[in-house]
Motif scaffolding. Sequence first.
Motif, PDB file in Angstrom:
ATOM      1  N   TYR A  84       0.835  -1.199   0.000  1.00 38.78           N
ATOM      2  CA  TYR A  84       0.000   0.000   0.000  1.00 38.78           C
ATOM      3  C   TYR A  84       0.873   1.253   0.000  1.00 38.78           C
ATOM      4  O   TYR A  84       0.567   2.249  -0.662  1.00 38.78           O
ATOM      5  N   THR A  85       1.986   1.189   0.741  1.00 36.34           N
ATOM      6  CA  THR A  85       2.930   2.310   0.739  1.00 36.34           C
ATOM      7  C   THR A  85       3.523   2.509  -0.649  1.00 36.34           C
ATOM      8  O   THR A  85       3.654   3.645  -1.130  1.00 36.34           O
ATOM      9  N   GLN A  86       3.859   1.387  -1.304  1.00 41.81           N
ATOM     10  CA  GLN A  86       4.380   1.475  -2.669  1.00 41.81           C
ATOM     11  C   GLN A  86       3.331   2.045  -3.618  1.00 41.81           C
ATOM     12  O   GLN A  86       3.644   2.873  -4.484  1.00 41.81           O
ATOM     13  N   LYS A  87       2.089   1.610  -3.444  1.00 43.41           N
ATOM     14  CA  LYS A  87       0.997   2.100  -4.298  1.00 43.41           C
ATOM     15  C   LYS A  87       0.829   3.608  -4.129  1.00 43.41           C
ATOM     16  O   LYS A  87       0.671   4.343  -5.114  1.00 43.41           O
ATOM     17  N   ASP A  88       0.852   4.097  -2.885  1.00 40.81           N
ATOM     18  CA  ASP A  88       0.732   5.530  -2.638  1.00 40.81           C
ATOM     19  C   ASP A  88       1.872   6.298  -3.306  1.00 40.81           C
ATOM     20  O   ASP A  88       1.661   7.371  -3.884  1.00 40.81           O
ATOM     21  N   ALA A  89       3.078   5.735  -3.222  1.00 34.38           N
ATOM     22  CA  ALA A  89       4.232   6.385  -3.834  1.00 34.38           C
ATOM     23  C   ALA A  89       4.084   6.457  -5.350  1.00 34.38           C
ATOM     24  O   ALA A  89       4.402   7.476  -5.979  1.00 34.38           O
ATOM     25  N   GLU A  90       3.579   5.377  -5.955  1.00 35.77           N
ATOM     26  CA  GLU A  90       3.401   5.355  -7.404  1.00 35.77           C
ATOM     27  C   GLU A  90       2.333   6.348  -7.843  1.00 35.77           C
ATOM     28  O   GLU A  90       2.494   7.045  -8.849  1.00 35.77           O
ATOM     29  N   HIS A  91       1.227   6.426  -7.092  1.00 39.70           N
ATOM     30  CA  HIS A  91       0.191   7.408  -7.423  1.00 39.70           C
ATOM     31  C   HIS A  91       0.727   8.838  -7.279  1.00 39.70           C
ATOM     32  O   HIS A  91       0.372   9.724  -8.068  1.00 39.70           O
ATOM     33  N   ASP A  92       1.566   9.050  -6.283  1.00 40.61           N
ATOM     34  CA  ASP A  92       2.155  10.372  -6.088  1.00 40.61           C
ATOM     35  C   ASP A  92       3.066  10.738  -7.258  1.00 40.61           C
ATOM     36  O   ASP A  92       3.053  11.883  -7.735  1.00 40.61           O
ATOM     37  N   MET A  93       3.851   9.765  -7.739  1.00 41.11           N
ATOM     38  CA  MET A  93       4.727  10.029  -8.880  1.00 41.11           C
ATOM     39  C   MET A  93       3.920  10.327 -10.135  1.00 41.11           C
ATOM     40  O   MET A  93       4.288  11.203 -10.928  1.00 41.11           O
ATOM     41  N   ASP A 153      -0.701  -0.514 -14.451  1.00 34.99           N
ATOM     42  CA  ASP A 153      -0.138  -1.703 -13.828  1.00 34.99           C
ATOM     43  C   ASP A 153       0.311  -1.413 -12.400  1.00 34.99           C
ATOM     44  O   ASP A 153       1.359  -1.869 -11.962  1.00 34.99           O
ATOM     45  N   ILE A 154      -0.504  -0.651 -11.675  1.00 32.99           N
ATOM     46  CA  ILE A 154      -0.180  -0.320 -10.288  1.00 32.99           C
ATOM     47  C   ILE A 154      -0.429  -1.548  -9.402  1.00 32.99           C
ATOM     48  O   ILE A 154      -1.420  -2.249  -9.561  1.00 32.99           O
ATOM     49  N   VAL A 155       0.476  -1.781  -8.485  1.00 31.59           N
ATOM     50  CA  VAL A 155       0.376  -2.962  -7.632  1.00 31.59           C
ATOM     51  C   VAL A 155      -0.870  -2.897  -6.742  1.00 31.59           C
ATOM     52  O   VAL A 155      -1.313  -1.820  -6.347  1.00 31.59           O
ATOM     53  N   SER A 156      -1.424  -4.058  -6.437  1.00 27.61           N
ATOM     54  CA  SER A 156      -2.604  -4.153  -5.590  1.00 27.61           C
ATOM     55  C   SER A 156      -2.211  -4.676  -4.212  1.00 27.61           C
ATOM     56  O   SER A 156      -1.716  -5.802  -4.096  1.00 27.61           O
ATOM     57  N   PRO A 157      -2.431  -3.901  -3.149  1.00 27.49           N
ATOM     58  CA  PRO A 157      -2.088  -4.386  -1.809  1.00 27.49           C
ATOM     59  C   PRO A 157      -2.902  -5.599  -1.389  1.00 27.49           C
ATOM     60  O   PRO A 157      -2.405  -6.464  -0.670  1.00 27.49           O
ATOM     61  N   TRP A 158      -4.169  -5.677  -1.845  1.00 33.84           N
ATOM     62  CA  TRP A 158      -4.984  -6.829  -1.486  1.00 33.84           C
ATOM     63  C   TRP A 158      -4.478  -8.103  -2.151  1.00 33.84           C
ATOM     64  O   TRP A 158      -4.438  -9.166  -1.526  1.00 33.84           O
ATOM     65  N   HIS A 159      -4.099  -8.008  -3.406  1.00 36.66           N
ATOM     66  CA  HIS A 159      -3.533  -9.173  -4.088  1.00 36.66           C
ATOM     67  C   HIS A 159      -2.265  -9.635  -3.394  1.00 36.66           C
ATOM     68  O   HIS A 159      -2.049 -10.844  -3.201  1.00 36.66           O
ATOM     69  N   ALA A 160      -1.426  -8.680  -3.020  1.00 43.17           N
ATOM     70  CA  ALA A 160      -0.177  -9.020  -2.343  1.00 43.17           C
ATOM     71  C   ALA A 160      -0.445  -9.680  -0.996  1.00 43.17           C
ATOM     72  O   ALA A 160       0.225 -10.649  -0.621  1.00 43.17           O
ATOM     73  N   ALA A 161      -1.427  -9.149  -0.261  1.00 44.85           N
ATOM     74  CA  ALA A 161      -1.746  -9.693   1.056  1.00 44.85           C
ATOM     75  C   ALA A 161      -2.247 -11.135   0.951  1.00 44.85           C
ATOM     76  O   ALA A 161      -1.797 -12.015   1.695  1.00 44.85           O
ATOM     77  N   TRP A 162      -3.177 -11.372   0.033  1.00 42.48           N
ATOM     78  CA  TRP A 162      -3.710 -12.735  -0.103  1.00 42.48           C
ATOM     79  C   TRP A 162      -2.642 -13.700  -0.608  1.00 42.48           C
ATOM     80  O   TRP A 162      -2.591 -14.862  -0.187  1.00 42.48           O
ATOM     81  N   ALA A 163      -1.784 -13.231  -1.518  1.00 48.42           N
ATOM     82  CA  ALA A 163      -0.714 -14.087  -2.026  1.00 48.42           C
ATOM     83  C   ALA A 163       0.218 -14.500  -0.893  1.00 48.42           C
ATOM     84  O   ALA A 163       0.614 -15.674  -0.788  1.00 48.42           O
ATOM     85  N   SER A 164       0.580 -13.549  -0.034  1.00 47.79           N
ATOM     86  CA  SER A 164       1.455 -13.859   1.096  1.00 47.79           C
ATOM     87  C   SER A 164       0.772 -14.802   2.083  1.00 47.79           C
ATOM     88  O   SER A 164       1.395 -15.712   2.628  1.00 47.79           O
ATOM     89  N   PHE A 165      -0.514 -14.565   2.322  1.00 49.02           N
ATOM     90  CA  PHE A 165      -1.284 -15.401   3.247  1.00 49.02           C
ATOM     91  C   PHE A 165      -1.267 -16.858   2.795  1.00 49.02           C
ATOM     92  O   PHE A 165      -0.948 -17.773   3.573  1.00 49.02           O
TER      93      PHE A 165
END
Length: 245
Positions: A84-93, A153-165
Amino acid sequence: MTEKAAFADHVQRDEPHGASGTAQKLNWLRAGVLGANDGIVSVAAVVVGVAGATANLGAIATAGAAAVLGGAVSMALGEYVSVYTQKDAEHDMIAREKRELAEDPDGELEELTALYQERGLSRETAEAVAQELTAKDALRAHLTMELNLDEDDIVSPWHAAWASFFAFLVGAILPMLAILLPPPELRIGVTAVATLVALGLTGALGAKLGGGSPTKAAIRVVIGGALALLVTYLVGAFLGTSVGV
């Protein structure tokens, strides 16, 4: 098609979804392997530690189940926050790039031209490519060249969370089966062997996906896993003896 037009068309079509897309998929796969690795070693350490303290299968199963669920949730939350932090950074850029294009289009065009010159194009060709890409999609052209970023192609925090789970759960299955299925006298030995073999395989695979040395990575994770199992077993055995667990 002229050389300039061909180069511009190649950049427009291929860069955001080519090498960067492949690299992102490999990163996700490597993250999944590492998540499974965490599930293997952390759950194995817990169940071996408890088995060192008591032969009660119910206690071992309860501790192992708690380690599986707690570890999977912890991994998911950690990955969610990180991505989510990465996503915020990408949206900011992206927002900053949009603002710069609106406020200084000529300066941004010159910047894009300079970037293509740095890649080895002549000034004339770089100008032509920059102008053509800017006319098609200025934002995409700048995001690609300056930031290696694709707006779609912005990363999805939910996809990342479920993948890690789920990666953690997959890894955790092995030590749970290894500790619960064998007879009491073989539990710790079977779990240790199964865990170290699995760690060696996942360590090697993770290193291969990341471009490292599979052999060195396998040795590192096996040594680390062996130390974790030894320490938790000794702690469990000490507590089992001293406090009568």
